[in-house]
Design a protein around this motif. Structure first.
Motif, PDB file in Angstrom:
ATOM      1  N   SER A  20      38.072  28.298  36.360  1.00  0.00           N
ATOM      2  CA  SER A  20      38.310  28.879  37.801  1.00  0.00           C
ATOM      3  C   SER A  20      38.493  27.922  38.630  1.00  0.00           C
ATOM      4  CB  SER A  20      37.156  29.767  38.238  1.00  0.00           C
ATOM      5  OG  SER A  20      36.596  30.790  37.190  1.00  0.00           O
ATOM      6  N   PRO A  21      39.756  27.573  39.046  1.00  0.00           N
ATOM      7  CA  PRO A  21      40.048  26.183  40.138  1.00  0.00           C
ATOM      8  C   PRO A  21      39.713  26.783  41.453  1.00  0.00           C
ATOM      9  CG  PRO A  21      42.214  27.954  39.636  1.00  0.00           C
ATOM     10  CD  PRO A  21      41.110  28.407  38.697  1.00  0.00           C
ATOM     11  N   TYR A  22      39.333  25.644  42.366  1.00  0.00           N
ATOM     12  CA  TYR A  22      38.972  25.667  43.450  1.00  0.00           C
ATOM     13  C   TYR A  22      40.356  25.244  44.406  1.00  0.00           C
ATOM     14  CZ  TYR A  22      34.410  27.470  43.112  1.00  0.00           C
ATOM     15  OH  TYR A  22      33.058  28.116  42.732  1.00  0.00           O
ATOM     16  N   ARG A  23      41.576  24.801  43.909  1.00  0.00           N
ATOM     17  CA  ARG A  23      42.474  24.578  44.368  1.00  0.00           C
ATOM     18  C   ARG A  23      43.852  25.100  43.829  1.00  0.00           C
ATOM     19  NH1 ARG A  23      43.288  18.490  44.793  1.00  0.00           N
ATOM     20  NH2 ARG A  23      45.024  19.143  46.212  1.00  0.00           N
ATOM     21  N   PHE A  24      44.853  25.652  44.655  1.00  0.00           N
ATOM     22  CA  PHE A  24      45.811  26.260  43.918  1.00  0.00           C
ATOM     23  C   PHE A  24      47.233  25.716  44.791  1.00  0.00           C
ATOM     24  CE2 PHE A  24      43.069  29.817  43.048  1.00  0.00           C
ATOM     25  CZ  PHE A  24      43.358  30.250  41.965  1.00  0.00           C
ATOM     26  N   ASP A  25      48.240  25.410  44.177  1.00  0.00           N
ATOM     27  CA  ASP A  25      49.495  25.088  44.653  1.00  0.00           C
ATOM     28  C   ASP A  25      49.936  26.154  45.530  1.00  0.00           C
ATOM     29  OD1 ASP A  25      51.915  24.037  45.334  1.00  0.00           O
ATOM     30  OD2 ASP A  25      52.400  23.762  43.292  1.00  0.00           O
ATOM     31  N   PRO A  26      49.911  26.185  46.993  1.00  0.00           N
ATOM     32  CA  PRO A  26      50.456  26.999  47.995  1.00  0.00           C
ATOM     33  C   PRO A  26      51.967  27.224  47.771  1.00  0.00           C
ATOM     34  CG  PRO A  26      50.000  24.935  49.174  1.00  0.00           C
ATOM     35  CD  PRO A  26      49.586  24.749  47.658  1.00  0.00           C
ATOM     36  N   SER A  27      52.784  26.410  46.927  1.00  0.00           N
ATOM     37  CA  SER A  27      54.376  26.594  46.748  1.00  0.00           C
ATOM     38  C   SER A  27      54.649  27.389  45.395  1.00  0.00           C
ATOM     39  CB  SER A  27      54.934  25.046  46.869  1.00  0.00           C
ATOM     40  OG  SER A  27      54.707  24.528  45.739  1.00  0.00           O
ATOM     41  N   ALA A  28      53.623  27.384  44.769  1.00  0.00           N
ATOM     42  CA  ALA A  28      53.659  28.381  43.548  1.00  0.00           C
ATOM     43  C   ALA A  28      53.866  29.724  43.820  1.00  0.00           C
ATOM     44  CB  ALA A  28      52.749  27.771  42.441  1.00  0.00           C
ATOM     45  N   PRO A  75      34.609  32.737  54.581  1.00  0.00           N
ATOM     46  CA  PRO A  75      35.001  31.350  54.664  1.00  0.00           C
ATOM     47  C   PRO A  75      34.947  30.525  53.407  1.00  0.00           C
ATOM     48  CG  PRO A  75      33.594  31.993  56.721  1.00  0.00           C
ATOM     49  CD  PRO A  75      33.515  33.135  55.498  1.00  0.00           C
ATOM     50  N   SER A  76      33.901  30.623  52.532  1.00  0.00           N
ATOM     51  CA  SER A  76      33.865  29.930  51.335  1.00  0.00           C
ATOM     52  C   SER A  76      35.145  30.095  50.423  1.00  0.00           C
ATOM     53  CB  SER A  76      32.353  30.199  50.836  1.00  0.00           C
ATOM     54  OG  SER A  76      32.391  31.558  50.339  1.00  0.00           O
ATOM     55  N   SER A  77      35.726  31.530  50.381  1.00  0.00           N
ATOM     56  CA  SER A  77      36.465  31.659  49.479  1.00  0.00           C
ATOM     57  C   SER A  77      38.001  31.520  50.102  1.00  0.00           C
ATOM     58  CB  SER A  77      36.378  33.058  49.068  1.00  0.00           C
ATOM     59  OG  SER A  77      36.395  34.062  49.955  1.00  0.00           O
ATOM     60  N   ALA A  78      38.006  31.664  51.587  1.00  0.00           N
ATOM     61  CA  ALA A  78      39.303  31.585  52.253  1.00  0.00           C
ATOM     62  C   ALA A  78      39.830  30.268  52.267  1.00  0.00           C
ATOM     63  CB  ALA A  78      39.100  31.804  53.679  1.00  0.00           C
ATOM     64  N   ARG A  79      38.722  29.129  52.008  1.00  0.00           N
ATOM     65  CA  ARG A  79      39.383  27.870  51.792  1.00  0.00           C
ATOM     66  C   ARG A  79      40.054  27.303  50.569  1.00  0.00           C
ATOM     67  NH1 ARG A  79      34.060  26.803  53.808  1.00  0.00           N
ATOM     68  NH2 ARG A  79      33.037  26.737  51.758  1.00  0.00           N
ATOM     69  N   TRP A  80      40.136  28.307  49.504  1.00  0.00           N
ATOM     70  CA  TRP A  80      40.931  27.866  48.468  1.00  0.00           C
ATOM     71  C   TRP A  80      41.802  29.272  47.924  1.00  0.00           C
ATOM     72  CZ3 TRP A  80      39.643  31.299  44.814  1.00  0.00           C
ATOM     73  CH2 TRP A  80      38.294  31.858  44.420  1.00  0.00           C
ATOM     74  N   ALA A  81      41.486  30.279  48.215  1.00  0.00           N
ATOM     75  CA  ALA A  81      41.918  31.779  47.845  1.00  0.00           C
ATOM     76  C   ALA A  81      43.347  31.850  48.778  1.00  0.00           C
ATOM     77  CB  ALA A  81      41.212  32.992  47.680  1.00  0.00           C
ATOM     78  N   THR A  82      43.292  31.664  49.848  1.00  0.00           N
ATOM     79  CA  THR A  82      44.605  31.806  50.515  1.00  0.00           C
ATOM     80  C   THR A  82      45.753  30.782  50.088  1.00  0.00           C
ATOM     81  OG1 THR A  82      44.108  30.167  52.034  1.00  0.00           O
ATOM     82  CG2 THR A  82      43.342  32.138  52.539  1.00  0.00           C
ATOM     83  N   ASP A  83      45.644  30.021  49.229  1.00  0.00           N
ATOM     84  CA  ASP A  83      46.871  29.157  48.665  1.00  0.00           C
ATOM     85  C   ASP A  83      47.117  29.774  47.293  1.00  0.00           C
ATOM     86  OD1 ASP A  83      46.782  27.354  50.837  1.00  0.00           O
ATOM     87  OD2 ASP A  83      45.739  25.949  49.736  1.00  0.00           O
ATOM     88  N   ALA A  84      46.558  30.696  46.787  1.00  0.00           N
ATOM     89  CA  ALA A  84      46.846  31.337  45.436  1.00  0.00           C
ATOM     90  C   ALA A  84      48.055  32.190  45.662  1.00  0.00           C
ATOM     91  CB  ALA A  84      45.807  32.070  44.971  1.00  0.00           C
ATOM     92  N   GLY A  85      48.966  32.215  44.476  1.00  0.00           N
ATOM     93  CA  GLY A  85      50.110  33.033  44.660  1.00  0.00           C
ATOM     94  C   GLY A  85      50.148  34.359  44.653  1.00  0.00           C
ATOM     95  N   LEU A  86      48.869  34.930  44.547  1.00  0.00           N
ATOM     96  CA  LEU A  86      48.536  36.349  44.255  1.00  0.00           C
ATOM     97  C   LEU A  86      46.853  36.507  44.662  1.00  0.00           C
ATOM     98  CD1 LEU A  86      49.297  39.252  43.175  1.00  0.00           C
ATOM     99  CD2 LEU A  86      48.537  38.418  40.898  1.00  0.00           C
ATOM    100  N   LEU A  87      46.682  37.620  45.208  1.00  0.00           N
ATOM    101  CA  LEU A  87      45.426  38.131  45.256  1.00  0.00           C
ATOM    102  C   LEU A  87      45.103  39.627  44.893  1.00  0.00           C
ATOM    103  CD1 LEU A  87      44.266  36.685  49.001  1.00  0.00           C
ATOM    104  CD2 LEU A  87      43.659  35.763  46.640  1.00  0.00           C
TER     105      LEU A  87
END
Length: 186
Positions: A20-28, A75-87
């Motif tokens: 379960s990553p805590y960093r996603f590529d926002p361009s993907a 805030p704890s999930s917004a730090r990393w989930a906003t960069d995911a390609g899908l929620l």
């Protein structure tokens, strides 16, 4: 206690390499084809009596659905989930319409099966999934207003992970899994 360990040989790589990553590529981007495959994987999951008591609300960056979900992230999930390609907002049908009559006593378990299938499919496609519950449940339920009987359970961020799994991931032992319900935890 959790001990760092490597998965045993013979375990399927899709399961052994999942994290379960805590960093996603926002361009993907998670395109329509990928989204369709993820939902198909969930659709084919087993369920009690073939009830399939799950539903999903999906949103990708730039879509109005995504914009509806973002303000409800903690805030704890917004730090990393906003960069995911899908929620993905996961829902289960626990009750029959607006009664307290259980639709299926296994609804949450069945939803978990569907999300697990989606997670493995994501891994097979070179994507990663991170399931989480760090969001304003009441606010999101008010925003999305699911039909009576339906309940929001969790969210899943899906996208291209930045980096790999942490070194020496800690997992409980198989012995602990077998004994924990009957004895004090390690």
């Amino acid at each position: 206690m959790r001990h760092p360990q490597e998965p045993p040989s013979g375990m399927h790589p899709l399961l052994a390499e999942r994290f379960s990553p805590y960093r996603f590529d926002p361009s993907a981007v998670v395109d329509d084809h990928a989204l369709g495959l993820l939902l198909e994987a969930a659709r084919w999951a087993p369920s009690a009596g073939n009830s399939q008591p799950w539903g999903f609300f999906v949103g990708r960056p730039g879509e109005p659905e995504h914009d509806r979900v973002l303000p409800h992230l903690a805030p704890s999930s917004a730090r990393w989930a906003t960069d995911a390609g899908l929620l993905v907002v996961t829902l289960t049908r626990r009750h029959v319409d607006d009664t307290q009559l259980l639709y299926s006593e296994f609804a949450d378990y069945d939803l978990g099966q569907a999300v697990a299938h989606m997670t493995v499919q994501a891994q097979a496609m070179g994507l990663a999934a991170h399931q989480f519950r760090a969001f304003d449940l009441e606010g999101l339920a008010k925003e999305l207003d699911p039909n009576p009987g339906w309940t929001i359970v969790s969210m899943v961020a899906v996208g291209k992970a930045v980096g790999g799994p942490p070194e020496g991931r800690a997992r409980r032992s198989v012995a602990h899994l077998r004994s924990a319900p009957w004895s004090p935890a390690e």
